[in-house]
Enzyme design. Structure first.
Site, PDB file in Angstrom:
ATOM      1  N   SER A  44     -11.231  -0.234  -0.412  1.00 11.83           N
ATOM      2  CA  SER A  44      -9.947  -0.244   0.304  1.00 11.83           C
ATOM      3  C   SER A  44     -10.107  -0.645   1.752  1.00 11.83           C
ATOM      4  O   SER A  44      -9.197  -1.239   2.351  1.00 11.83           O
ATOM      5  CB  SER A  44      -9.317   1.160   0.274  1.00 11.83           C
ATOM      6  OG  SER A  44      -8.521   1.332  -0.861  1.00 11.83           O
ATOM      7  N   ASP A  67       0.843  -1.187   0.000  1.00  4.08           N
ATOM      8  CA  ASP A  67       0.000   0.000   0.000  1.00  4.08           C
ATOM      9  C   ASP A  67       0.887   1.247   0.000  1.00  4.08           C
ATOM     10  O   ASP A  67       2.033   1.183  -0.428  1.00  4.08           O
ATOM     11  CB  ASP A  67      -0.945  -0.026   1.207  1.00  4.08           C
ATOM     12  CG  ASP A  67      -2.269   0.658   0.912  1.00  4.08           C
ATOM     13  OD1 ASP A  67      -2.301   1.902   0.863  1.00  4.08           O
ATOM     14  OD2 ASP A  67      -3.275  -0.056   0.719  1.00  4.08           O
ATOM     15  N   HIS A  85      -3.235   6.189   3.825  1.00  2.00           N
ATOM     16  CA  HIS A  85      -4.107   5.107   3.384  1.00  2.00           C
ATOM     17  C   HIS A  85      -3.634   3.746   3.890  1.00  2.00           C
ATOM     18  O   HIS A  85      -4.411   2.956   4.450  1.00  2.00           O
ATOM     19  CB  HIS A  85      -4.178   5.120   1.852  1.00  2.00           C
ATOM     20  CG  HIS A  85      -5.098   4.106   1.250  1.00  2.00           C
ATOM     21  ND1 HIS A  85      -4.680   2.834   0.892  1.00  2.00           N
ATOM     22  CD2 HIS A  85      -6.409   4.181   0.921  1.00  2.00           C
ATOM     23  CE1 HIS A  85      -5.693   2.172   0.367  1.00  2.00           C
ATOM     24  NE2 HIS A  85      -6.755   2.966   0.371  1.00  2.00           N
TER      25      HIS A  85
END
Length: 711
Positions: free
Chosen positions: A517, A255, A293
């Site tokens: 996600s 990620d 994120h």
């Protein structure tokens, strides 16, 4: 395109008609169109029939390919690269050799040059005099890694305008004039050409009409209800109470990075959780997370909840992590390596058997492209690691019928062997974005009519997130495979200065977000729990990825008809059919069901597999008014990005009743099959796994996993 190609390629719309009218081994089903090889005998004088250099050809057989067919090709010194439907193999050799082979083998239907016209993805803007000199970035997949340097050199020799060449494994990325794409595809050694994908993380950016939508939070944990992380809807609590917390499991995440990128200075929720970290971002020297994120994702997988005194934990809070950062400080964006196997191989070497990915390419909907084939190729070679990918966030109602439109799946979530995760709704009333959808700035374009328009995004556990991408894939496969909560999820916030607050900060340690996600790492946490259950409760020391995937879908909750009820398609019914379908896949993850799997459920991890034309059968005893639910999953050989169908090895799941009736999905597209029946008469049934076609088996067979529950 030469005259032979024009003669052989029919319109893509006619593939179905050709398939129905032709016998096996007379049609090549390609993305470029259907090639009727029965016509080849009437074509003479093609220039490629005079080729003396070795190059790639398609050898089609009159019947299903056997191990003997492949053995004969290898004995004649041909390289075999892969399968094309129907009943064809891609080989390298000279045409003279192949002509001799065809003459000596009565089972060969035809030999066809692997034309460049077959290799170009449909995603390019149509070539014209107006754009022929416009630079386009292309991703070229070669048949072998040893072909790549030679192919790159030939691309460079085509035109002085060719620049920016990057060679990585079987991939070449180049910047070329649009008019040269066909010439690139014609180069020997090139398997596929497509626009270079733009990868992005799959968190959703939602804004209210006037300002960022959100609610004020206390930030001191006194306002938490226990539903904020998404684990409540998934029923993790029941598994935790039984000791299934992801213990002894290692999950890898690729990620934007993980917090500080330093194990010794990591956010306290990851204390003792991270065993290693790697930097994969372009020009990156660290695996820190300056975006935020990846840290949020990791928290959903296995955050310890330390900063919140255990209130905000990830699904597998006793598992360990291998962190892989893909943030590029130069690009200030996600930077995915073109050789995806590097991600998986590094994590696998550190012990990970689960790999979660909340990113993808959201421009070529449904495509089984070069990235999807890479993932399937690696999975087929390493069948004990389950790879998860987010489905994407391109769900919208463009046709204004009150239902989310089909066909918006993102690659690599289009791969066959991954567990592809869509987003359902979390159920929480505090924090994040708590407004009606019609108050969102994008609502008038994306979700303009009811029942979606006036709905809230976190108010019904049987609802699907309106932004979650829907299937099927371009070749008709059912995707996503499964769904999990992905709206208003509270998880760990990156401590790197300037990191995004995503959907809003709860406090300095946690932030809200939403998207597939968020659904995917929660599912990865559930898969870690499932692997622990398979090891500790069921007694399978090293379960295959296929068995883990079968267990996940076997225990999922069918959400039919969705949050709006059985109101009919014309009124916006969310899910029109029972599972499997391309809205929910096989349903919503249920971790309690995983933990409570009992003696009525049978787990079969057949690593030897079933051969073509053979079957393996199991006796199943059913009581009066009984039921049977069975899931068959296999890790399939990689398909071709040029093929109209991705499936290679085709298995069938067949139930034979005591009266002799046979029941099957008769599915020849997916590498998942199921039988779900109720109100069965008491008796002994036969459940069979049959090898329909296995052109690319290992030792002539296809391994599989079967999970079934009979009552």
């Amino acid at each position: 395109m030469n005259q032979l190609s024009k003669h052989l390629i029919t319109s893509l719309a006619s593939i179905t008609a050709l398939s129905l009218s032709a016998q096996a081994g007379t049609v090549l089903k390609l993305n470029a169109g259907a090639v009727n090889t029965a016509q080849i005998s009437n074509i003479q004088g093609a220039t490629w029939m005079n080729d003396v250099q070795k190059t790639e050809y398609i050898v089609q057989f009159k019947k299903a390919i056997t191990e003997g067919d492949k053995k004969a090709l290898r004995a004649a010194k041909f390289e075999i690269f892969g399968y094309l439907p129907d009943d064809a193999l891609v080989v390298r050799g000279s045409f003279a050799q192949l002509s001799q082979f065809q003459a000596s083998q009565s089972g060969v239907q035809a030999v066809v040059k692997y034309e460049g016209a077959y290799k170009v993805a449909k995603d390019f803007e149509a070539a014209s005099v107006f754009n022929k000199n416009a630079a386009v970035s292309i991703l070229v997949k070669t048949f072998k890694a040893t072909d790549s340097e030679a192919v790159a050199a030939k691309i460079a020799a085509l035109n002085p305008q060719v620049t920016l060449q990057v060679v990585d494994g079987k991939s070449v990325i180049a910047l070329v004039p649009r008019g040269l794409v066909s010439a690139v595809a014609d180069i020997s050694g090139v398997e596929h050409v497509q626009p270079t994908p733009q990868m992005e993380s799959f968190h959703v950016v939602l804004e209210e009409g006037s300002s960022q939508a959100g609610t004020q939070a206390a930030g001191d944990y006194t306002d938490l209800k226990g539903d904020e992380t998404g684990t409540s809807v998934m029923k993790f609590d029941a598994a935790w109470a039984m000791g299934f917390t992801g213990r002894n499991q290692i999950v890898s995440m690729a990620d934007t990075g993980l917090d500080s990128g330093n194990i010794s200075t990591m956010h306290k929720d990851f204390g003792g959780a991270v065993i290693s970290g790697y930097a994969f971002g372009l020009w990156a020297k660290t695996w820190e997370d300056p975006m935020g994120h990846g840290t949020h994702v990791a928290g959903s997988v296995l955050g310890r909840g330390t900063a919140s005194n255990g209130l905000l934990k990830g699904g597998a809070y006793d598992a360990k992590m291998v962190a892989e950062g893909m943030w590029s400080p130069m690009l200030n964006n996600l930077s995915v390596p073109s050789k995806l196997g590097d991600l998986f191989t590094k994590a696998y070497a550190d012990g990970a058997r689960l790999h979660t990915n909340s990113w993808g390419g959201a421009r070529t909907f449904g495509a089984y492209d070069a990235f999807a084939t890479q993932v399937d190729e690696w999975s087929y070679a390493n069948p004990d690691m389950l790879i998860l990918f987010a489905a994407g966030n391109s769900g919208s109602d463009k046709n204004k019928d009150g239902r989310i439109d089909a066909n918006t799946m993102a690659s690599p979530g289009t791969a066959k062997n991954v567990l592809t995760v869509g987003a359902s709704e979390n159920v929480t009333k505090s924090g994040g974005i708590q407004v009606q959808i019609n108050k969102l700035r994008s609502a008038k374009d994306e979700w303009p009519v009811d029942p979606i328009n006036s709905d809230y995004i976190s108010n019904n556990e049987n609802g699907l997130a309106m932004f979650s991408s829907r299937g099927p894939t371009a070749d008709g496969r059912t995707k996503p495979d499964i769904v999990a909560p992905g709206t208003n999820i509270l998880s760990v916030r990156s401590q790197v200065k300037g990191a995004s607050e995503l959907w809003g900060a709860y406090n300095a340690d946690y932030a809200w977000s939403g998207g597939t996600s968020m659904a995917t790492p929660l599912t990865a946490g559930a898969a870690a729990v499932a692997r622990q259950v398979l090891q500790e409760k069921i007694g399978i020391a090293n379960p295959s990825a296929a068995l883990m995937k079968a267990t996940m879908i076997h225990t999922a909750v069918d959400m039919f008809p969705g949050q709006f009820g059985e109101i009919g398609a014309a009124r916006g019914q969310e899910i029109l059919t029972r599972r499997p379908n391309s809205d929910e896949g096989y349903g919503r993850v249920d971790v309690s069901a995983i933990a409570n799997l009992g003696p009525q459920t049978v787990f079969i991890d057949n690593t030897t597999g079933v051969a073509q034309g053979a079957e393996v059968s199991y006796q199943v005893t059913v009581g009066n008014n009984g039921s049977l639910y069975a899931n068959l999953v296999w890790t399939d050989a990689p398909g071709s990005s040029n093929a109209a169908l991705a499936l290679v090895n085709d298995l069938d799941l067949v139930l034979t009743t005591p009266s002799g009736q046979q029941i099957s999905m008769n599915d020849h597209i997916n590498n998942l099959e199921m039988i779900e029946l109720s109100n069965l008469a008491a008796g002994t049934y036969k459940l069979s796994v049959k090898g329909n076609k296995i052109p690319q088996g290992k030792n002539g067979a296809q391994a599989y996993a079967l999970v079934y529950t009979a009552k």
